[in-house]
Design an enzyme around this catalytic site. Sequence first.
Site, PDB file in Angstrom:
ATOM      1  CD  GLU A 292      46.536  37.103  43.693  1.00 61.06           C
ATOM      2  OE1 GLU A 292      45.514  36.713  43.120  1.00 61.06           O
ATOM      3  OE2 GLU A 292      47.572  37.474  43.086  1.00 61.06           O
TER       4      GLU A 292
ATOM      5  CG  HIS B  68      45.513  31.296  44.050  1.00 60.83           C
ATOM      6  ND1 HIS B  68      45.870  32.354  43.272  1.00 60.83           N
ATOM      7  CD2 HIS B  68      44.572  31.760  44.922  1.00 60.83           C
ATOM      8  CE1 HIS B  68      45.183  33.426  43.644  1.00 60.83           C
ATOM      9  NE2 HIS B  68      44.403  33.087  44.655  1.00 60.83           N
TER      10      HIS B  68
END
Length: 317
Positions: A18, A94
Site C-alpha cells: 500500500e 481506496h
Amino acid sequence: MKVTDHFKNADKTLFSLEVLPPQKGESVKNLFDHIDPLMEFKPPFIDVTYHREEYVYKKRENGLLEKMTTRKRPGTVGICAAIQNHYKVDTVPHLICGGFTREETENALIDLHFLGIDNVLVLRGDCVKSETRFTPEPGGHHYATELIEQVVNMNSGRYLDEEQTYKNSTDFCIGVAGYPEKHSEAPNMKADIRWLKRKIELGADYIVTQMFFDNQKYFDFVRLCREEGIDIPIIPGLKPFTTKSQLTLLPSMFHIDIPTELADAVEACKDNKAVAQVGVEWAIQQSKELVEFGVPSLHYYSMGKSESVRKVAEAIF
Ligand code: FAD
C-alpha cells in the site's frame, strides 16, 4: 485484472503493498523512487490510499480566523493510473464515503472504469481530523455497506438517476477492511464481525486487515470470521516498525496493541536505526509464520519507507 484472480492464479503467497499519494506539491517521481526498489518482488497489485480534506484556520488581515479546507494528498485516481502505466501492475484505489456525495462517487467510479482499473477497496473513511465522530456528506454514505451497494449496482449496470439497466456496466472487484483487534467504534468483536459479514453478503470479494503485530490476533480473527461463515480471502496487513515514536503513535492512530516483547525491544534501542532493525526482524518472523499459515498475500503498509519493507521482502520472497 482482479485481485481475486491474482490469488486464484498464484501457487504461493504473493507480495503486495500500500502506498500513499505524494503530498500536494511533490512530484510523482518521489513515489516511483519509493516503489522502484520493491518491484523486484513482483507485486501483482498496489493499493493507493485516499486522504480526505482537512480543516485549517488562516489568519485574515483583520485578525479573524478563516476556516478553510485543504487536501494534503490529493490525486489517488491519477496516481493509480500513473502506476498502472509506469509499472504495468494493477492498482487498487481506496474509495471512501467521507466527503463524497453519491453522485461524486458515481463519477469517480466511471473515471476508474474508463482508466482500466478493475479493483476498489471500499471504506467508510475516518472522521475529519478536527472532529470526533464520522459525519457523512449530505447525500453521501454513512457506512462502507452503503458504498458497496452502490458499486454492486454499477457492476450490474444500474446508475443513480436512471431507471433502466445498461449493458456496459463496471466490473469492479471489491475489497473491504477487517480489524483483528476490532474497529474502535464497534461495541464488541462479535458486532464488528457481523457488520463485516454484511459487507460480504452485499458483494465484497476479499478482506484486507488493519496492521497487527501479534499473529495470534490474526489467527483468532480468521477463525471467528470462518465460524461466522465468511469464506473469502483475508489478507494480513503488516508494517515494520521504524521509529520509537510509533510505540505510542500506532496504538493511538490504529487502535492496536504492541506486544510487550516488541515494545521492550524497541524501548531498549539507542536510535531509530536500531529500531528499524528490530522492526524488520519482527516483520520477518510474522511474515514467515503467515506464509506457513497459507495466506494469499502479505500486504505491507510501506508508508513512504521502502527500505524496511525491502529487507523483509528479501527474506521472504
Ligand atoms: P465500516 O465497515 O463502515 O465500519 C465502521 C464502523 O461501523 C465499525 O465499527 C462497524 O462495526 C460499524 N458498522 C459497519 N456497517 C454498519 C452499518 N451498516 N450500521 C451500523 N454499524 C455499522 N481510511 C481512509 O480515510 N483512507 C484510506 O485510504 C484508508 N485505507 C484503509 C485501508 C485498510 C486496509 C484499513 C483496515 C483501513 C483503512 N482506512 C482508510 C481507515 C478506515 O477508513 C477506518 O478504519 C474507518 O473508521 C472505518 O472504515 P470501514 O470501511 O471499516 O467502516
